[in-house]
Design a protein around this motif. Structure first.
Motif, PDB file in Angstrom:
ATOM      1  N   PRO B  38       0.843  -1.194   0.000  1.00  0.00           N
ATOM      2  CA  PRO B  38       0.000   0.000   0.000  1.00  0.00           C
ATOM      3  C   PRO B  38       0.879   1.245   0.000  1.00  0.00           C
ATOM      4  CG  PRO B  38      -0.711  -1.550   1.682  1.00  0.00           C
ATOM      5  CD  PRO B  38       0.600  -2.046   1.176  1.00  0.00           C
ATOM      6  N   GLY B  39       0.511   2.212  -0.761  1.00  0.00           N
ATOM      7  CA  GLY B  39       1.344   3.414  -0.860  1.00  0.00           C
ATOM      8  C   GLY B  39       2.107   3.460  -2.168  1.00  0.00           C
ATOM      9  N   THR B  41       1.753   2.679  -6.174  1.00  0.00           N
ATOM     10  CA  THR B  41       0.751   2.378  -7.191  1.00  0.00           C
ATOM     11  C   THR B  41       1.422   1.857  -8.461  1.00  0.00           C
ATOM     12  OG1 THR B  41       0.895   4.630  -8.031  1.00  0.00           O
ATOM     13  CG2 THR B  41      -0.811   4.198  -6.403  1.00  0.00           C
ATOM     14  N   THR B  88      -3.287  -1.356  -4.598  1.00  0.00           N
ATOM     15  CA  THR B  88      -3.457  -0.261  -5.554  1.00  0.00           C
ATOM     16  C   THR B  88      -4.946   0.069  -5.578  1.00  0.00           C
ATOM     17  OG1 THR B  88      -3.962  -1.553  -7.529  1.00  0.00           O
ATOM     18  CG2 THR B  88      -1.638  -1.325  -6.981  1.00  0.00           C
ATOM     19  N   GLU B 220       1.898  10.374  -2.263  1.00  0.00           N
ATOM     20  CA  GLU B 220       1.579   9.151  -1.543  1.00  0.00           C
ATOM     21  C   GLU B 220       2.464   8.997  -0.311  1.00  0.00           C
ATOM     22  OE1 GLU B 220      -1.036   7.536  -2.929  1.00  0.00           O
ATOM     23  OE2 GLU B 220      -1.066   6.427  -1.047  1.00  0.00           O
ATOM     24  N   ILE B 221       3.738   9.320  -0.445  1.00  0.00           N
ATOM     25  CA  ILE B 221       4.665   9.243   0.695  1.00  0.00           C
ATOM     26  C   ILE B 221       4.193  10.184   1.802  1.00  0.00           C
ATOM     27  CG2 ILE B 221       7.009   9.816   1.479  1.00  0.00           C
ATOM     28  CD1 ILE B 221       7.983   8.869  -1.288  1.00  0.00           C
ATOM     29  N   TRP B 223       1.217  11.284   2.275  1.00  0.00           N
ATOM     30  CA  TRP B 223      -0.059  10.781   2.791  1.00  0.00           C
ATOM     31  C   TRP B 223       0.171   9.638   3.772  1.00  0.00           C
ATOM     32  CZ3 TRP B 223      -4.714  12.953   1.900  1.00  0.00           C
ATOM     33  CH2 TRP B 223      -5.841  12.238   2.309  1.00  0.00           C
ATOM     34  N   VAL B 224       1.009   8.685   3.366  1.00  0.00           N
ATOM     35  CA  VAL B 224       1.286   7.526   4.212  1.00  0.00           C
ATOM     36  C   VAL B 224       1.965   7.960   5.514  1.00  0.00           C
ATOM     37  CG1 VAL B 224       2.745   5.458   4.375  1.00  0.00           C
ATOM     38  CG2 VAL B 224       1.350   5.835   2.361  1.00  0.00           C
ATOM     39  N   ASN B 227      -0.726   9.608   7.809  1.00  0.00           N
ATOM     40  CA  ASN B 227      -1.805   8.767   8.313  1.00  0.00           C
ATOM     41  C   ASN B 227      -1.268   7.485   8.944  1.00  0.00           C
ATOM     42  OD1 ASN B 227      -4.012  10.480   7.436  1.00  0.00           O
ATOM     43  ND2 ASN B 227      -3.270  10.013   5.395  1.00  0.00           N
ATOM     44  N   TYR B 230      -0.501   0.615   8.374  1.00  0.00           N
ATOM     45  CA  TYR B 230      -1.432  -0.500   8.278  1.00  0.00           C
ATOM     46  C   TYR B 230      -1.094  -1.571   9.309  1.00  0.00           C
ATOM     47  CZ  TYR B 230       2.311  -1.787   4.964  1.00  0.00           C
ATOM     48  OH  TYR B 230       3.516  -2.009   4.359  1.00  0.00           O
ATOM     49  N   TYR B 389       6.993  -0.149   6.771  1.00  0.00           N
ATOM     50  CA  TYR B 389       6.839   0.866   5.740  1.00  0.00           C
ATOM     51  C   TYR B 389       7.746   2.068   5.977  1.00  0.00           C
ATOM     52  CZ  TYR B 389       4.025   3.952   8.698  1.00  0.00           C
ATOM     53  OH  TYR B 389       3.606   4.793   9.695  1.00  0.00           O
ATOM     54  N   MET B 393       9.797   3.973   2.880  1.00  0.00           N
ATOM     55  CA  MET B 393       9.467   5.317   2.365  1.00  0.00           C
ATOM     56  C   MET B 393      10.684   6.105   1.878  1.00  0.00           C
ATOM     57  SD  MET B 393       6.243   5.761   2.204  1.00  0.00           S
ATOM     58  CE  MET B 393       5.808   4.052   2.003  1.00  0.00           C
TER      59      MET B 393
END
Lengths: 165, 505
Positions: B38-39, B41, B88, B220-221, B223-224, B227, B230, B389, B393
């Motif tokens: 996840p993260g 795409t 994705t 995305e980085i 965002w991850v 937040n 997972y 993760y 990153m």
């Protein structure tokens, strides 16, 4: 609390201003009359149309937001995305420093090593950790920094013959 | 037809070399890994791999990219099933039935079904690619500048409508913003540098790959990192090899989802995620086991995975024959085709007819690779999900920086990536979808040149834009898309229909 409607209101104002700005700039673009150029090919036509469309769509969004903010209007509830603003700001600082400054100023392998090591230490270090744990975190960060810097440089430059910054 | 078969067989024979098979295996594995995490795409993976492979021979590079594409769309099903987080966006529908199955101790079965669905979906899409691409290319020879203008607008409008499901208005603003981004720099008719203000870098415009990497990578980085992470991975202890009887029990769903997925990919700007959702929704409406959907339905899982995988070859069809991408990852593939000297568009069947069938052969090999990895290496592959993760990153960001720089060797492109990453994050926080923006950047030059050229040809007369047969169909479809997004208009149409029905009875 109509959080999203109010956010959309401000966003739509920004986009209206932006769209109008684009139209104004497009009208200022040269028309090359002295060169006898066909007026339908002037550079400002398409950006002007696109800018006007953005302003129009944002205008619709503005009207919708105003309707939703009125008493009895349909309100969307829902908080803004949760998460850590501190982590976000830290990530922004470190990544912008690497991509915007270090790369280009320092050799790529050194900039990458510093970035990866700093990133891991910053996010895995917890305040009040035992010395041993902190030492392990730093050691792992250093190791990953070296491995990533070496691997990326080697794979991109030597195997795939791609230029690095 | 026979000529096509000959080219297809020749394409397969070309790929039966150790070098090509090695490329298929590592690229598909990398694609599955990227899809699983996840993260990351498919679009980002393709963008980074495009820059990595741009010095390779065209055939090798395109093979690698297609394997990455097929692999990443398939790979996302792993995390969707095990973590309830799609790897994705294309795998979002997979979580609805995949995760309940995993929770019930049937994770292996779910992954086996997902593999079967992905393989069969890709095969169905591949058949359409082989049959329809040449026909579409021939039909597209009748397209003129007016049709290409409306196709570009159609792509942005439909993409905005379908990716901004809750709020199409934001999808459209995002799409038109992308069109505007493409206007920066020297335009192709008079070489005037628009919005450059004397800056040489801006005069060169914003490169598609740095924008893509920024919006799909850096955003995305951020965002991850903002937040929460997972959850921990579950293990799959049951068998991953599905029973053939169970798979073919749903043969009608497979074929229907394959066709829906292919057509979803075919429509410019609408991609694998819509292919999955529409296939899932239709399967649920028609199914006799409707109440099982969302509780661990094999049919539901199968339809979602077949739909999203069929969209991959579906998206390649307009990319090759119209030079208009069928989805965001296909937009990257389009950029890669240009980089490697392939000229996609209606003339491809005249200038390079064997290429289309070589691509079909590449898709076949990628499908066989996902079958191999999916059935035999599922459990070892799950180790990838154990990578923290936080350690991943910074590596992804380093690749984003390298990827942005690689093609043109300009630091400016790195800054473009950073700028669009931050802009993409802000827009995403405000619920603006990113896919229409990227599509707008790709379609912007086509729209720009087509509109101006069309106006010159018609001497300012707008009639040809609205009256030529294909243009007429396209602008009516665009108008309907806008109108159907308005709740008031839909109610008015329904009211009108009801009144006419009442009068009739």
């Amino acid at each position: 609390m109509p959080v999203i409607a109010r956010r959309d209101l401000y966003t739509s104002l920004v986009f209206i201003a932006f769209g109008v700005g684009v139209v104004v700039e497009s009208l200022r673009m040269p028309r090359f009359e002295n060169l006898g150029v066909n007026s339908y090919t002037v550079p400002g036509i398409v950006p002007g149309v696109v800018g006007a469309t953005i302003a129009l769509l944002a205008g619709v969004m503005l009207l919708r937001s105003l309707r939703r903010l009125q008493p009895g209007g349909d309100l969307e509830s829902g908080p803004l995305a949760e998460g850590s603003t501190r982590r976000l700001l830290l990530t922004l600082t470190v990544t912008l420093a690497y991509g915007g400054l270090l790369v280009g100023l320092l050799p790529f392998w050194l900039a990458t090593f510093l970035f990866v090591t700093t990133f891991i230490v910053l996010f895995e270090w917890r305040g009040g950790q035992a010395r041993g744990r902190l030492g392990r975190t730093v050691a792992v960060a250093l190791l990953e920094g070296v491995l990533v810097a070496a691997a990326v440089t080697f794979v991109f430059e030597r195997i795939f013959l791609v230029r690095l910054p | 037809m026979l000529e096509g078969l000959h080219y297809f067989v020749a394409g397969i024979v070309d790929l039966l070399s150790w070098g090509a098979i090695f490329n298929v295996l590592w690229a598909t594995l990398l694609g599955i890994s990227i899809g699983m995490l996840p993260g990351l795409t498919a679009t980002l993976g393709l963008a980074l791999l495009t820059t990595l492979t741009f010095k390779l021979a065209a055939g090798d590079a395109i093979l690698i990219l297609i394997c990455m594409y097929v692999g990443s769309i398939y790979g996302g099903s792993r995390s969707g099933i095990l973590l309830n987080i799609p790897g994705t966006p294309a795998n979002a529908a997979t979580t609805l039935d995949g995760f309940p199955l995993a929770r019930a101790g049937l994770a292996g079965k779910a992954m086996g079904i997902a593999t079967a669905g992905s393989v069969l979906g890709t095969v169905i899409g591949m058949i359409f690619l082989a049959l329809f691409a040449p026909l579409l290319a021939e039909w597209a020879l009748s397209f003129q500048t007016y049709e290409f203008f409306w196709l570009a607008v159609f792509g942005v409008v439909v993409s905005g409508r379908l990716t901004g499901l809750d709020d199409p208005l934001k999808g459209w603003i995002s799409g038109f913003l992308g069109l505007l981004v493409a206007m920066v720099g020297q335009e192709s008719i008079h070489a005037y540098a628009r919005f450059a203000y004397g800056n040489t870098n801006l005069a060169g415009g914003f490169g598609l790959l740095p924008v893509l990497v920024g919006v799909f990578g850096f955003t995305e980085i951020l965002w991850v990192m903002k937040n929460p992470a997972y959850e921990a991975v579950k293990n799959a202890t049951d068998s991953v090899i599905p029973k053939l009887r169970e798979v073919f029990r749903y043969w009608a769903t497979i074929i229907r989802s394959g066709v829906i997925g292919t057509f979803a990919g075919l429509i410019p700007g609408v991609g694998e995620d819509i292919g999955a959702w529409v296939s899932y929704a239709v399967a649920r409406n028609i199914s006799r086991e409707r109440d099982q959907f969302g509780q661990g339905s094999i049919e539901g899982l199968m339809s979602a995975e077949t739909g999203n995988s069929a969209a991959v070859p579906g998206a390649i069809i307009p990319t090759l024959t119209l030079a208009i991408p069928g989805s965001a990852p296909a937009a990257v593939l389009l950029a890669a085709l240009y980089i490697h000297g392939v000229r996609p568009g209606p003339l491809i069947m005249i200038e390079n007819p064997s290429f289309v069938f070589e691509v079909v052969a590449m898709v076949l090999f990628a499908t066989l690779a996902i079958l191999f990895y999916g059935l035999l290496l599922t459990k070892p592959l799950l180790l990838i999900l154990r990578v923290p993760y936080l350690r991943l990153m910074p590596i992804i960001f380093v690749l984003c920086v390298v990827g942005s720089y690689a093609i043109t060797s300009r630091l400016f492109d790195v800054w473009v990536m950073l700028g669009f990453g931050v802009l993409g994050f802000v827009l995403r926080q405000l619920s603006f979808p990113m896919a229409p923006l990227v599509l707008g950047v790709v379609l912007g030059p086509i729209l720009d040149v087509s509109l101006r050229r069309g106006l010159v040809l018609s001497d300012g007369n707008l009639a040809p834009f609205f009256t030529r047969p294909i243009s007429l169909v396209l602008w009516i479809l665009i108008l309907v898309t806008f109108l159907m997004s308005s709740g008031r208009f839909v109610k008015w149409v329904q009211g009108l229909g009801q009144r006419m029905f009442d009068r009739g009875t």
